[in-house]
Write a protein that holds these residues in place. Structure first.
Motif, PDB file in Angstrom:
ATOM      1  N   LEU A   1      -4.032  -4.725  -1.165  1.00 50.08           N
ATOM      2  CA  LEU A   1      -3.223  -5.377  -2.206  1.00 50.08           C
ATOM      3  C   LEU A   1      -1.738  -5.061  -2.070  1.00 50.08           C
ATOM      4  N   GLY A   2      -1.402  -3.822  -1.793  1.00 50.11           N
ATOM      5  CA  GLY A   2       0.008  -3.445  -1.684  1.00 50.11           C
ATOM      6  C   GLY A   2       0.697  -4.141  -0.525  1.00 50.11           C
ATOM      7  N   ILE A   3       0.017  -4.289   0.575  1.00 51.02           N
ATOM      8  CA  ILE A   3       0.590  -4.972   1.728  1.00 51.02           C
ATOM      9  C   ILE A   3       0.673  -6.469   1.457  1.00 51.02           C
ATOM     10  N   GLU A   4      -0.327  -6.989   0.761  1.00 48.76           N
ATOM     11  CA  GLU A   4      -0.328  -8.409   0.405  1.00 48.76           C
ATOM     12  C   GLU A   4       0.875  -8.733  -0.494  1.00 48.76           C
TER      13      GLU A   4
ATOM     14  N   ILE B   1      -1.063   7.601  -0.185  1.00 46.48           N
ATOM     15  CA  ILE B   1      -1.806   8.859  -0.320  1.00 46.48           C
ATOM     16  C   ILE B   1      -0.869   9.982  -0.760  1.00 46.48           C
ATOM     17  N   ASN B   2       0.297  10.064  -0.137  1.00 44.80           N
ATOM     18  CA  ASN B   2       1.215  11.169  -0.423  1.00 44.80           C
ATOM     19  C   ASN B   2       2.030  10.989  -1.695  1.00 44.80           C
ATOM     20  N   HIS B   3       2.376   9.739  -2.045  1.00 43.12           N
ATOM     21  CA  HIS B   3       3.286   9.513  -3.170  1.00 43.12           C
ATOM     22  C   HIS B   3       2.666   8.738  -4.325  1.00 43.12           C
ATOM     23  N   GLY B   4       1.469   8.213  -4.150  1.00 47.21           N
ATOM     24  CA  GLY B   4       0.808   7.485  -5.221  1.00 47.21           C
ATOM     25  C   GLY B   4       1.180   6.009  -5.236  1.00 47.21           C
ATOM     26  N   SER B   5       0.598   5.287  -6.171  1.00 49.16           N
ATOM     27  CA  SER B   5       0.861   3.861  -6.324  1.00 49.16           C
ATOM     28  C   SER B   5       0.891   3.533  -7.804  1.00 49.16           C
ATOM     29  N   HIS B   6       1.999   2.940  -8.213  1.00 45.14           N
ATOM     30  CA  HIS B   6       2.175   2.579  -9.614  1.00 45.14           C
ATOM     31  C   HIS B   6       2.394   1.075  -9.759  1.00 45.14           C
ATOM     32  N   ARG B   7       2.061   0.314  -8.715  1.00 44.78           N
ATOM     33  CA  ARG B   7       2.362  -1.114  -8.681  1.00 44.78           C
ATOM     34  C   ARG B   7       1.311  -1.981  -9.361  1.00 44.78           C
ATOM     35  N   PHE B   8       0.110  -1.453  -9.499  1.00 44.20           N
ATOM     36  CA  PHE B   8      -0.988  -2.273  -9.996  1.00 44.20           C
ATOM     37  C   PHE B   8      -1.483  -1.727 -11.321  1.00 44.20           C
ATOM     38  N   HIS B   9      -2.101  -2.575 -12.065  1.00 40.65           N
ATOM     39  CA  HIS B   9      -2.569  -2.178 -13.395  1.00 40.65           C
ATOM     40  C   HIS B   9      -4.089  -2.255 -13.457  1.00 40.65           C
TER      41      HIS B   9
END
Length: 158
Positions: free
Chosen positions: A152-155, A73-81
């Protein structure tokens, strides 16, 4: 009208028809979600009933999930497309982020290790539902489903 102009006109009309259909479908889903949220908000502070929550999640695992969601939430997510693009951080003010993190945990069936206000659903609806839907399931795979038991990120971290 020459053939090239006619072809462009037909493409524009087809694009408008497609947008009209998608818009109508989106609007219909938003109305259904709003009605479900309204019914749920009359009976509980969150959209998931406590009986459906996983009591077996150890506190340390709950804390790990909470911290991961708060970080995204605070920093975003750039891991998935996902087709909707990356999630930038900061959509939620930092003071409301802990409440939204708890709300997202509850959408996925986990107990939040911290108390949070009833307004968390409102914060989620106003800032997150545009992409993730009021129910948190994402919109047609364009954005991630936040109701998954394992995000997904935790997985991917396991």
């Amino acid at each position: 009208m020459d053939e090239k102009t006619l072809h462009r006109f037909v493409l524009i009309v087809m694009a408008l028809a497609l947008l009209w259909g998608v818009g109508r479908q989106w609007w219909s889903e938003q109305r259904k979600s709003e009605k479900a949220m309204e019914i749920t908000s009359r009976t509980s502070a969150v959209a998931v009933r406590p009986s459906k929550l996983k009591a077996s999640t150890p506190k340390s695992e709950s804390e790990r999930i909470y911290r991961y969601i708060l970080h995204v939430i605070n920093h975003g997510s750039h891991r998935f497309h996902f087709p909707g693009g990356v999630m930038e951080g900061g959509y939620i003010p930092k003071e409301n982020a802990p409440a939204v993190a708890c709300y997202v945990m509850e959408l996925g069936g986990h107990r939040c290790p911290h108390p949070y206000p009833k307004e968390a659903a409102l914060f989620f609806s106003s800032s997150c539902a545009g992409c993730h839907g009021n129910d948190g399931k994402g919109i047609h795979g364009t954005y991630p489903d936040l109701t998954r038991p394992v995000l997904l990120g935790i997985e991917k971290m396991k």
